[in-house]
Design an enzyme around this catalytic site. Structure first.
Site, PDB file in Angstrom:
ATOM      1  N   ASN A   9       0.829  -1.260   0.058  1.00  0.00           N
ATOM      2  CA  ASN A   9       0.071   0.174   0.035  1.00  0.00           C
ATOM      3  C   ASN A   9       0.853   1.268   0.267  1.00  0.00           C
ATOM      4  O   ASN A   9       1.450   1.671   1.160  1.00  0.00           O
ATOM      5  CB  ASN A   9      -0.998  -0.078   1.323  1.00  0.00           C
ATOM      6  CG  ASN A   9      -1.740   1.462   1.421  1.00  0.00           C
ATOM      7  OD1 ASN A   9      -1.949   2.008   0.577  1.00  0.00           O
ATOM      8  ND2 ASN A   9      -2.332   1.162   2.745  1.00  0.00           N
ATOM      9  N   LYS A  11       0.009   4.139  -0.084  1.00  0.00           N
ATOM     10  CA  LYS A  11      -0.493   5.387   0.452  1.00  0.00           C
ATOM     11  C   LYS A  11      -0.324   6.664  -0.658  1.00  0.00           C
ATOM     12  O   LYS A  11      -0.264   6.618  -1.744  1.00  0.00           O
ATOM     13  CB  LYS A  11      -0.142   5.719   1.728  1.00  0.00           C
ATOM     14  CG  LYS A  11      -0.301   4.584   2.569  1.00  0.00           C
ATOM     15  CD  LYS A  11       0.152   4.566   3.988  1.00  0.00           C
ATOM     16  CE  LYS A  11       0.002   3.260   4.631  1.00  0.00           C
ATOM     17  NZ  LYS A  11      -0.212   3.288   5.931  1.00  0.00           N
ATOM     18  N   HIS A  93      -9.583   1.098   4.560  1.00  0.00           N
ATOM     19  CA  HIS A  93      -8.252   1.477   5.553  1.00  0.00           C
ATOM     20  C   HIS A  93      -8.455   2.295   6.759  1.00  0.00           C
ATOM     21  O   HIS A  93      -9.341   3.410   6.692  1.00  0.00           O
ATOM     22  CB  HIS A  93      -7.341   1.900   4.560  1.00  0.00           C
ATOM     23  CG  HIS A  93      -5.940   1.836   5.157  1.00  0.00           C
ATOM     24  ND1 HIS A  93      -5.546   2.881   6.039  1.00  0.00           N
ATOM     25  CD2 HIS A  93      -4.928   1.052   5.136  1.00  0.00           C
ATOM     26  CE1 HIS A  93      -4.180   2.574   6.359  1.00  0.00           C
ATOM     27  NE2 HIS A  93      -3.818   1.482   6.037  1.00  0.00           N
ATOM     28  N   GLU A  95      -6.953   4.707   7.836  1.00  0.00           N
ATOM     29  CA  GLU A  95      -6.671   6.069   7.632  1.00  0.00           C
ATOM     30  C   GLU A  95      -8.065   6.700   6.817  1.00  0.00           C
ATOM     31  O   GLU A  95      -8.226   8.013   7.104  1.00  0.00           O
ATOM     32  CB  GLU A  95      -5.522   6.270   6.809  1.00  0.00           C
ATOM     33  CG  GLU A  95      -4.058   5.840   7.385  1.00  0.00           C
ATOM     34  CD  GLU A  95      -3.062   5.561   6.833  1.00  0.00           C
ATOM     35  OE1 GLU A  95      -2.941   5.466   5.654  1.00  0.00           O
ATOM     36  OE2 GLU A  95      -1.924   5.015   7.424  1.00  0.00           O
ATOM     37  N   GLU A 163      -5.583  -5.022  10.828  1.00  0.00           N
ATOM     38  CA  GLU A 163      -4.349  -3.924  10.837  1.00  0.00           C
ATOM     39  C   GLU A 163      -4.907  -3.284  12.076  1.00  0.00           C
ATOM     40  O   GLU A 163      -5.522  -2.107  12.117  1.00  0.00           O
ATOM     41  CB  GLU A 163      -4.517  -2.993   9.748  1.00  0.00           C
ATOM     42  CG  GLU A 163      -4.159  -3.552   8.333  1.00  0.00           C
ATOM     43  CD  GLU A 163      -3.500  -2.670   7.342  1.00  0.00           C
ATOM     44  OE1 GLU A 163      -2.395  -2.897   6.888  1.00  0.00           O
ATOM     45  OE2 GLU A 163      -4.335  -1.741   7.061  1.00  0.00           O
ATOM     46  N   GLY A 169       2.664   1.913  11.041  1.00  0.00           N
ATOM     47  CA  GLY A 169       3.595   3.033  10.718  1.00  0.00           C
ATOM     48  C   GLY A 169       4.223   2.985  12.088  1.00  0.00           C
ATOM     49  O   GLY A 169       4.902   4.429  12.189  1.00  0.00           O
ATOM     50  N   SER A 202       3.217  -2.222  10.269  1.00  0.00           N
ATOM     51  CA  SER A 202       4.577  -2.468  10.580  1.00  0.00           C
ATOM     52  C   SER A 202       5.376  -3.848  10.089  1.00  0.00           C
ATOM     53  O   SER A 202       6.254  -4.275  10.751  1.00  0.00           O
ATOM     54  CB  SER A 202       5.011  -2.220  12.122  1.00  0.00           C
ATOM     55  OG  SER A 202       4.766  -0.826  12.203  1.00  0.00           O
TER      56      SER A 202
HETATM   57  P1  PGA Z   1       2.723   0.091   7.336  1.00  0.00           P
HETATM   58  O1  PGA Z   1       1.454   0.328   7.159  1.00  0.00           O
HETATM   59  O2  PGA Z   1       3.379  -1.107   7.096  1.00  0.00           O
HETATM   60  O3  PGA Z   1       3.649   1.070   7.347  1.00  0.00           O
HETATM   61  O4  PGA Z   1       2.611  -0.150   9.190  1.00  0.00           O
HETATM   62  C1  PGA Z   1       0.428  -0.781   6.784  1.00  0.00           C
HETATM   63  C2  PGA Z   1      -0.790  -0.093   6.356  1.00  0.00           C
HETATM   64  O5  PGA Z   1      -1.194   0.916   6.806  1.00  0.00           O
HETATM   65  O6  PGA Z   1      -1.509  -0.751   5.402  1.00  0.00           O
END
Ligand code: PGA
Length: 243
Positions: A9, A11, A93, A95, A163, A169, A202
């Site tokens: 992803n 983003k 997601h 976010e 997640e 992150g 992560s």
């Molecule tokens: P990350 O993000 O691997 O940077 O923690 C995962 C995601 O948001 O899908």
């Protein structure tokens, strides 16, 4: 056999010049014993399609609107993503839920729109840190699954991504035991037990071998570490060799 999938992803990262990484990830996907997907910014999907990166690399979007078309300034429909060459789309997601107030019923509507366009919906669920700390994880996830995942979801048209929001992150991850327990619990809630469940939050080359080896973990949704082939390729290998 459940689907096994390494999904990246990107983003809101990536311009044309960064497609060199997508191309290197395409090379890593060649002959991979699992599906490899890159969910790029929508602007890069048609460009990646035009470059014919690698047949083994599937392209995806990061969100779509629930409607087929109409007066929704700034939005992208599932049909548009499919037309641009996407095979998948991330839906719900954290976010999107956090910054745009998306709620479970909208997630379900978007998943159906994705299916109608022939896309696999990668539906995300996850608990906040406060919910995790107060022991509500399983209840929160059950409630999200009940509404976000339409009851006619199939292993073919749907993938779930677990997640934990506090793991995204941050470099933090739940223990392997917790990830296992959550995935087993999620499998019980799904309309079809053969729907693949990815872990996200992560994921790195360092922790992927252990996480991908867990019984109910069918792959990963990777943010930061999917931006370069240097980091994403070993994660793909970890998934391929896990079982
Ligand atoms: P990350 O993000 O691997 O940077 O923690 C995962 C995601 O948001 O899908």
């Amino acid at each position: 056999m459940r689907r096994r999938l390494a999904a990246g992803n990107w983003k809101m990262n990536g311009i044309t010049a960064d497609l060199v990484e997508a191309s290197a990830i395409g090379a890593a996907a060649q002959d991979a014993a699992c599906e490899v997907v890159l969910c790029l910014p929508a602007t890069l999907v048609p460009q990646a399609t035009a470059r014919n990166l690698n047949k083994a690399l599937q392209l995806g979007g990061q969100d779509c609107h629930a409607e087929l078309n109409g007066a929704f300034t700034g939005d992208i429909s599932a049909d548009m993503l499919a037309d641009a060459g996407a095979a998948c789309v991330i839906i719900g997601h954290s976010e999107r839920r956090q910054f745009y107030g998306e709620i479970d019923v909208q997630v379900a509507a978007k998943a159906k729109a994705a299916w109608n366009a022939g896309l696999t919906a990668i539906i995300c669920v996850g608990e906040t840190e406060a919910q995790y700390r107060s022991g509500q994880t399983l209840d929160v996830l059950a409630a999200q699954i009940a509404i976000s995942v339409p009851t006619d979801a199939t292993p073919n048209n749907t993938v779930i991504a677990y997640e934990p929001i506090w793991a995204i992150g941050t470099g933090l991850t739940p223990t392997l035991k917790k990830i296992s327990a959550v995935h087993a619990h999620l499998r019980d809630q799904l309309p079809d037990a053969d729907i693949a469940i990815l872990y996200g939050g992560s994921v790195s080359p360092g922790n992927a071998p252990d996480i991908m080896a867990l019984g109910d973990v069918d792959g990963c949704l990777v943010g930061g570490a999917s931006l370069t082939a240097e980091k994403f390729a070993p994660i793909i290998t970890a998934l391929e060799t896990a079982k």
